[in-house]
Write a protein that holds these residues in place. Structure first.
Motif, PDB file in Angstrom:
ATOM      1  N   PHE A 139       0.822  -1.205   0.000  1.00 20.62           N
ATOM      2  CA  PHE A 139       0.000   0.000   0.000  1.00 20.62           C
ATOM      3  C   PHE A 139       0.858   1.260   0.000  1.00 20.62           C
ATOM      4  CE2 PHE A 139      -2.775  -3.185   2.043  1.00 20.62           C
ATOM      5  CZ  PHE A 139      -3.943  -3.008   1.333  1.00 20.62           C
ATOM      6  N   ALA A 140       2.109   1.184  -0.383  1.00 21.45           N
ATOM      7  CA  ALA A 140       3.001   2.346  -0.336  1.00 21.45           C
ATOM      8  C   ALA A 140       2.402   3.506  -1.128  1.00 21.45           C
ATOM      9  CB  ALA A 140       4.368   1.981  -0.884  1.00 21.45           C
ATOM     10  N   GLY A 141       2.171   4.641  -0.446  1.00 16.89           N
ATOM     11  CA  GLY A 141       1.617   5.822  -1.095  1.00 16.89           C
ATOM     12  C   GLY A 141       0.146   5.762  -1.404  1.00 16.89           C
ATOM     13  N   CYS A 142      -0.534   4.703  -1.027  1.00 14.39           N
ATOM     14  CA  CYS A 142      -1.955   4.531  -1.333  1.00 14.39           C
ATOM     15  C   CYS A 142      -2.818   5.390  -0.412  1.00 14.39           C
ATOM     16  CB  CYS A 142      -2.320   3.056  -1.180  1.00 14.39           C
ATOM     17  SG  CYS A 142      -4.053   2.663  -1.507  1.00 14.39           S
ATOM     18  N   ASP A 143      -3.908   5.922  -0.924  1.00 17.17           N
ATOM     19  CA  ASP A 143      -4.841   6.727  -0.129  1.00 17.17           C
ATOM     20  C   ASP A 143      -5.973   5.841   0.371  1.00 17.17           C
ATOM     21  OD1 ASP A 143      -6.452   8.596   1.051  1.00 17.17           O
ATOM     22  OD2 ASP A 143      -6.436  10.001  -0.628  1.00 17.17           O
ATOM     23  N   LEU A 144      -5.968   5.583   1.687  1.00 12.32           N
ATOM     24  CA  LEU A 144      -6.975   4.734   2.327  1.00 12.32           C
ATOM     25  C   LEU A 144      -7.880   5.558   3.233  1.00 12.32           C
ATOM     26  CD1 LEU A 144      -4.322   2.066   2.950  1.00 12.32           C
ATOM     27  CD2 LEU A 144      -6.559   1.341   2.174  1.00 12.32           C
ATOM     28  N   THR A 145      -8.048   6.839   2.924  1.00 12.24           N
ATOM     29  CA  THR A 145      -8.894   7.699   3.739  1.00 12.24           C
ATOM     30  C   THR A 145     -10.293   7.101   3.887  1.00 12.24           C
ATOM     31  OG1 THR A 145      -7.723   9.718   3.097  1.00 12.24           O
ATOM     32  CG2 THR A 145      -9.982   9.969   3.887  1.00 12.24           C
ATOM     33  N   ALA A 199       1.971  -6.291   5.627  1.00 13.89           N
ATOM     34  CA  ALA A 199       1.613  -5.321   4.589  1.00 13.89           C
ATOM     35  C   ALA A 199       2.568  -4.129   4.611  1.00 13.89           C
ATOM     36  CB  ALA A 199       0.174  -4.846   4.769  1.00 13.89           C
ATOM     37  N   GLU A 200       2.782  -3.525   3.465  1.00  9.02           N
ATOM     38  CA  GLU A 200       3.632  -2.339   3.319  1.00  9.02           C
ATOM     39  C   GLU A 200       2.749  -1.103   3.343  1.00  9.02           C
ATOM     40  OE1 GLU A 200       6.274   0.062   3.414  1.00  9.02           O
ATOM     41  OE2 GLU A 200       7.263  -1.808   2.777  1.00  9.02           O
ATOM     42  N   LEU A 201       2.914  -0.268   4.394  1.00  5.02           N
ATOM     43  CA  LEU A 201       2.087   0.921   4.560  1.00  5.02           C
ATOM     44  C   LEU A 201       2.919   2.203   4.545  1.00  5.02           C
ATOM     45  CD1 LEU A 201      -0.242  -0.550   7.305  1.00  5.02           C
ATOM     46  CD2 LEU A 201      -1.000   0.179   5.043  1.00  5.02           C
ATOM     47  N   THR A 202       4.106   2.142   4.005  1.00  2.00           N
ATOM     48  CA  THR A 202       4.965   3.318   3.934  1.00  2.00           C
ATOM     49  C   THR A 202       4.307   4.411   3.081  1.00  2.00           C
ATOM     50  OG1 THR A 202       6.936   1.954   4.146  1.00  2.00           O
ATOM     51  CG2 THR A 202       7.230   4.163   3.243  1.00  2.00           C
ATOM     52  N   SER A 203       4.235   5.615   3.625  1.00  2.00           N
ATOM     53  CA  SER A 203       3.664   6.787   2.940  1.00  2.00           C
ATOM     54  C   SER A 203       2.184   6.628   2.600  1.00  2.00           C
ATOM     55  CB  SER A 203       4.445   7.121   1.664  1.00  2.00           C
ATOM     56  OG  SER A 203       5.776   7.474   1.983  1.00  2.00           O
ATOM     57  N   ALA A 204       1.522   5.614   3.146  1.00  2.00           N
ATOM     58  CA  ALA A 204       0.078   5.472   2.923  1.00  2.00           C
ATOM     59  C   ALA A 204      -0.675   6.548   3.708  1.00  2.00           C
ATOM     60  CB  ALA A 204      -0.383   4.088   3.351  1.00  2.00           C
ATOM     61  N   VAL A 205      -1.849   6.918   3.224  1.00  2.00           N
ATOM     62  CA  VAL A 205      -2.685   7.925   3.888  1.00  2.00           C
ATOM     63  C   VAL A 205      -3.804   7.204   4.627  1.00  2.00           C
ATOM     64  CG1 VAL A 205      -4.089   9.992   3.579  1.00  2.00           C
ATOM     65  CG2 VAL A 205      -2.132   9.586   2.079  1.00  2.00           C
ATOM     66  N   LEU A 206      -3.811   7.326   5.947  1.00  2.00           N
ATOM     67  CA  LEU A 206      -4.754   6.580   6.785  1.00  2.00           C
ATOM     68  C   LEU A 206      -5.617   7.535   7.609  1.00  2.00           C
ATOM     69  CD1 LEU A 206      -2.253   3.825   8.054  1.00  2.00           C
ATOM     70  CD2 LEU A 206      -3.711   3.769   6.024  1.00  2.00           C
ATOM     71  N   VAL A 207      -6.123   8.568   6.991  1.00  2.00           N
ATOM     72  CA  VAL A 207      -6.976   9.528   7.681  1.00  2.00           C
ATOM     73  C   VAL A 207      -8.391   8.958   7.780  1.00  2.00           C
ATOM     74  CG1 VAL A 207      -7.969  11.852   7.598  1.00  2.00           C
ATOM     75  CG2 VAL A 207      -5.604  11.476   6.863  1.00  2.00           C
ATOM     76  N   GLY A 208      -8.886   8.803   9.010  1.00  2.00           N
ATOM     77  CA  GLY A 208     -10.235   8.269   9.200  1.00  2.00           C
ATOM     78  C   GLY A 208     -10.374   6.805   8.861  1.00  2.00           C
ATOM     79  N   THR A 250       4.023   7.260   7.351  1.00  2.00           N
ATOM     80  CA  THR A 250       2.611   6.928   7.159  1.00  2.00           C
ATOM     81  C   THR A 250       1.747   8.047   7.737  1.00  2.00           C
ATOM     82  OG1 THR A 250       3.171   4.587   7.334  1.00  2.00           O
ATOM     83  CG2 THR A 250       0.862   5.174   7.574  1.00  2.00           C
ATOM     84  N   VAL A 251       0.835   8.563   6.931  1.00  2.00           N
ATOM     85  CA  VAL A 251       0.007   9.706   7.333  1.00  2.00           C
ATOM     86  C   VAL A 251      -1.210   9.208   8.110  1.00  2.00           C
ATOM     87  CG1 VAL A 251      -1.301  11.713   6.542  1.00  2.00           C
ATOM     88  CG2 VAL A 251       0.765  11.000   5.319  1.00  2.00           C
ATOM     89  N   MET A 252      -1.312   9.655   9.366  1.00  2.00           N
ATOM     90  CA  MET A 252      -2.433   9.219  10.203  1.00  2.00           C
ATOM     91  C   MET A 252      -2.875  10.387  11.079  1.00  2.00           C
ATOM     92  SD  MET A 252      -2.603   5.867  12.744  1.00  2.00           S
ATOM     93  CE  MET A 252      -2.096   4.725  11.468  1.00  2.00           C
ATOM     94  N   ILE A 269       4.994   7.386  11.924  1.00  2.00           N
ATOM     95  CA  ILE A 269       3.682   7.996  11.743  1.00  2.00           C
ATOM     96  C   ILE A 269       3.855   9.510  11.693  1.00  2.00           C
ATOM     97  CG2 ILE A 269       1.342   8.217  12.665  1.00  2.00           C
ATOM     98  CD1 ILE A 269       1.994   5.375  11.940  1.00  2.00           C
ATOM     99  N   VAL A 270       3.264  10.125  10.694  1.00  2.00           N
ATOM    100  CA  VAL A 270       3.327  11.586  10.572  1.00  2.00           C
ATOM    101  C   VAL A 270       1.909  12.128  10.445  1.00  2.00           C
ATOM    102  CG1 VAL A 270       5.609  11.562   9.503  1.00  2.00           C
ATOM    103  CG2 VAL A 270       3.579  11.497   8.054  1.00  2.00           C
ATOM    104  N   PRO A 271       1.671  13.374  10.884  1.00  2.00           N
ATOM    105  CA  PRO A 271       0.326  13.949  10.767  1.00  2.00           C
ATOM    106  C   PRO A 271       0.049  14.397   9.354  1.00  2.00           C
ATOM    107  CG  PRO A 271       1.817  15.584  11.653  1.00  2.00           C
ATOM    108  CD  PRO A 271       2.620  14.318  11.519  1.00  2.00           C
TER     109      PRO A 271
END
Length: 441
Positions: free
Chosen positions: A150-156, A168-177, A193-195, A214-216
């Protein structure tokens, strides 16, 4: 199948039948090449398209329950709203695909590739498709996602309840909400990873993370005066029924302490925005799209939110006294309920609020004042106790990076995600990720 040209339907059937023969014995059939074909809204339940070529195909709204798409090439495909419940997509190439609101419940996506990717214009001048892979608001409950990239994937806003994300690979993925309730994250890789704060609070990661894991989200800090100008333009749009002005449509924007008392924000789009401390007393917010918004300590006393969507909104410490969140009545008499699914009402004041048939599934009501409201809090709304730390330094939902305590989380850095203003929300990723490109042949 949906209403289509009979010749087109027969051609598609022939391609699929030839593919079945190819799977059994390559010399007796032909591998399906449905690249860039329009397969939208067709009924393809249980179809076997293992290793088929579907790059750039239009599969929006297509029904593919229990279909087999293992190792299929779906690079840059438009799969918005596709129903792949119980489907097999192990090893599928989904780079750059649009899976907004896709149904992937109980699907097997082991080892699938969701990295970014773009289809370049080919020799026939067909349009470029792809970019960031979008799984925004996708339903992926109980799906097998072990080893998926999921690298760079938007999972908002995606639902990953009880999903298996082992390794799973979640590097740089967007996990807002994003909802990871009951999900298995053993061995998953986090990095840049954006959370958002609310998601981090409710997510249990069973191992220690490095400081930069984890980054905002990166918000664009907008001056209050500029925001109020956009609101005035939106009010003209509402009053003129779209003939004048412009709809307020913002994403990943932060405005602190705005005074919006009595203002009209009906049908505005403020997804993933921050309006901490906003004064929205008696404001009109009917049918507004406010999913994943941060309204911490905002005052919405007497505001009208009929038919609005506040999915997984952060309403902690908000004043919601006398709020009107009853259903909106649409043309034809249909009632459209206000949606607070997964919202956080911790320490909020909901006294005397009129909630009607508001959707509050999964919402949190910790220390919420409910005196005089007609809201019936479901048992599921009671927050679960925090999990105990496991050996090896597991992180519970109560601890997070130090940057959560920084008062000004809205940085001056430019946002990399903005709403495109189209009818279907397709956000861009707020985090940078490597993009792979390839020709569309």
């Amino acid at each position: 199948m949906a209403e289509r040209d009979p010749k087109e339907i027969e051609e598609l059937r022939a391609i699929i039948l030839a593919h079945q023969k190819w799977l059994k014995r390559p010399s007796s059939g032909r591998r399906a090449d449905l690249s860039f074909r329009d397969l939208s809204r067709l009924n393809l339940d249980s179809v076997s398209l293992v290793a088929a070529k579907l790059a750039g195909a239009n599969l929006s709204g297509t029904r593919m329950v229990k279909a087999d798409l293992s190792q299929a090439d779906l690079f840059g495909a438009d799969m918005e709203g596709v129903n792949l419940s119980g489907a097999m997509l192990a090893g599928a190439d989904l780079r750059g695909a649009n899976l907004h609101r896709a149904q992937l419940t109980d699907a097997n996506l082991r080892g699938a590739d969701f990295r970014a990717g773009e289809l370049m214009t080919d020799s026939e001048g067909r349009a470029t498709r792809g970019g960031t892979t979008r799984l925004t608001e996708a339903k992926m409950e109980r799906s097998i996602l072990a080893g998926a990239n999921f690298a760079g994937c938007d999972l908002t806003g995606a639902d990953l309840n009880d999903a298996d994300l082992t390794g799973a690979e979640l590097t740089s993925a967007v996990l807002v909400g994003t909802d990871f309730g009951g999900a298995t994250l053993d061995g998953a890789t986090f990095g840049n990873t954006v959370m958002d704060h609310a998601t981090l609070q409710r997510t249990y990661i069973p191992f220690a993370l490095p400081p930069d894991a984890i980054v905002p989200p990166v918000y664009t800090a907008m001056p209050v005066a500029e925001f109020l100008e956009l609101v005035a333009t939106h009010e003209r749009w509402v009053d003129s029924q779209g003939a004048d002005g412009r709809r307020l449509d913002l994403d990943l924007v932060s405005v602190a302490g705005a005074d919006l008392e009595g203002r009209t924000l009906a049908a505005a789009r403020l997804r993933r925005c921050r309006l901490p401390g906003a004064r929205l007393v008696k404001a009109s917010l009917e049918m507004a799209e406010l999913s994943y918004i941060d309204l911490d300590e905002a005052d919405l006393s007497g505001a009208t939110l009929r038919g609005a969507t506040l999915r997984r909104a952060f309403l902690s410490h908000a004043v919601l006294r006398g709020l009107d969140a009853r259903p909106a009545v649409l043309a034809g008499g249909r009632a459209w309920p206000t949606n607070f699914e997964g919202a956080d009402f911790s320490d909020a004041d909901l006294s005397e609020a009129r909630m009607g048939e508001a959707v509050v599934r999964g919402a949190t009501f910790k220390r919420t004042i409910l005196a005089g409201t007609d809201l019936k809090v479901p048992e599921a709304a009671v927050p679960f106790p925090l999990p105990r730390w496991r050996s090896g330094g597991g992180r519970s939902a109560s601890c997070g990076p130090a940057w959560w305590s920084i008062p000004s989380m809205a940085s001056s850095r430019p946002a990399t995600g903005r709403s495109a203003g189209c009818a279907c929300w397709r956000p861009t990723s707020p985090s940078a990720a490597a993009t792979c490109s390839r020709p569309a042949w």
